[in-house]
Design a protein around this motif. Structure first.
Motif, PDB file in Angstrom:
ATOM      1  N   THR A  84      41.457  44.778  31.533  1.00 60.52           N
ATOM      2  CA  THR A  84      41.124  43.360  31.713  1.00 60.52           C
ATOM      3  C   THR A  84      41.875  42.775  32.901  1.00 60.52           C
ATOM      4  N   LEU A  85      43.108  43.241  33.141  1.00 61.15           N
ATOM      5  CA  LEU A  85      43.850  42.766  34.315  1.00 61.15           C
ATOM      6  C   LEU A  85      43.172  43.216  35.600  1.00 61.15           C
ATOM      7  N   LYS A  86      42.697  44.451  35.619  1.00 61.96           N
ATOM      8  CA  LYS A  86      42.011  44.952  36.814  1.00 61.96           C
ATOM      9  C   LYS A  86      40.754  44.151  37.096  1.00 61.96           C
ATOM     10  N   LYS A  87      40.023  43.776  36.041  1.00 64.67           N
ATOM     11  CA  LYS A  87      38.794  42.996  36.223  1.00 64.67           C
ATOM     12  C   LYS A  87      39.107  41.590  36.697  1.00 64.67           C
ATOM     13  N   SER A  88      40.167  40.988  36.161  1.00 71.96           N
ATOM     14  CA  SER A  88      40.470  39.599  36.518  1.00 71.96           C
ATOM     15  C   SER A  88      41.044  39.472  37.918  1.00 71.96           C
ATOM     16  N   ILE A  89      41.619  40.533  38.455  1.00 73.40           N
ATOM     17  CA  ILE A  89      42.161  40.466  39.820  1.00 73.40           C
ATOM     18  C   ILE A  89      41.039  40.267  40.830  1.00 73.40           C
ATOM     19  N   GLY A  90      39.894  40.894  40.591  1.00 70.21           N
ATOM     20  CA  GLY A  90      38.774  40.770  41.518  1.00 70.21           C
ATOM     21  C   GLY A  90      37.980  39.491  41.338  1.00 70.21           C
ATOM     22  N   ALA A  91      38.188  38.749  40.249  1.00 69.96           N
ATOM     23  CA  ALA A  91      37.408  37.535  39.986  1.00 69.96           C
ATOM     24  C   ALA A  91      37.864  36.405  40.897  1.00 69.96           C
ATOM     25  N   ASN A  92      36.924  35.519  41.227  1.00 68.05           N
ATOM     26  CA  ASN A  92      37.211  34.374  42.073  1.00 68.05           C
ATOM     27  C   ASN A  92      37.351  33.143  41.179  1.00 68.05           C
ATOM     28  N   TYR A  93      38.569  32.623  41.061  1.00 68.07           N
ATOM     29  CA  TYR A  93      38.822  31.476  40.196  1.00 68.07           C
ATOM     30  C   TYR A  93      38.955  30.176  40.971  1.00 68.07           C
TER      31      TYR A  93
END
Length: 137
Positions: A84-93
């Motif tokens: 989940t950390l790997k996925k959230s790093i690429g997300a644009n917040y």
């Protein structure tokens, strides 16, 4: 941000702590056990291990994902969390933050205008009906 020198003025000339240097250092320390000739670390060398106790405890308490490793009892308890950390790093917040900030700004302006309107209305409606000599009759 406060103007320069405010803290010094309020603290009788003392400078703001850690304003010139960081509280957190970027230097590393060695996890290798200190040498046996070093008397300062004599009591830490009870078991003649090669890794310092602090590093060993840190490793034991850390989350691990040992899947795919050729070991007897792999620890895979943190694999889902790490994914989940790997996925959230690429997300644009940035977009949701901008929407929230804009909405907060607009609502603050609206509430400020309503408060101003109600204050003026209340001030106009409070009229003394009669008074004589400074006393209410």
């Amino acid at each position: 941000m406060a103007p320069e020198g405010v803290y010094e003025e309020l603290s009788k000339g003392e400078p703001l702590p850690y304003s010139k240097e960081s509280l957190v250092t970027s230097s590393c320390f060695s996890c290798a056990e200190p040498g046996k000739n070093d008397e300062k670390y004599y009591y830490d060398e009870q078991y003649d291990n090669q890794v310092a106790d602090v590093c060993e405890r840190l490793y034991e308490e850390s989350g691990k994902c040992e899947s795919g490793m050729n070991i007897n009892y792999p620890n895979t308890q943190a694999c889902d969390f790490i994914q989940t950390l790997k996925k959230s790093i690429g997300a644009n917040y940035e977009y949701p933050d901008s929407v929230f900030a804009g909405l907060f700004f607009v609502l603050t302006l609206i509430f400020g205008a309503v408060t101003h309107y109600l204050h003026r209305k209340l001030r106009r409606s409070s009229v003394q009906l009669s008074s004589r000599g400074g006393r209410v009759v």
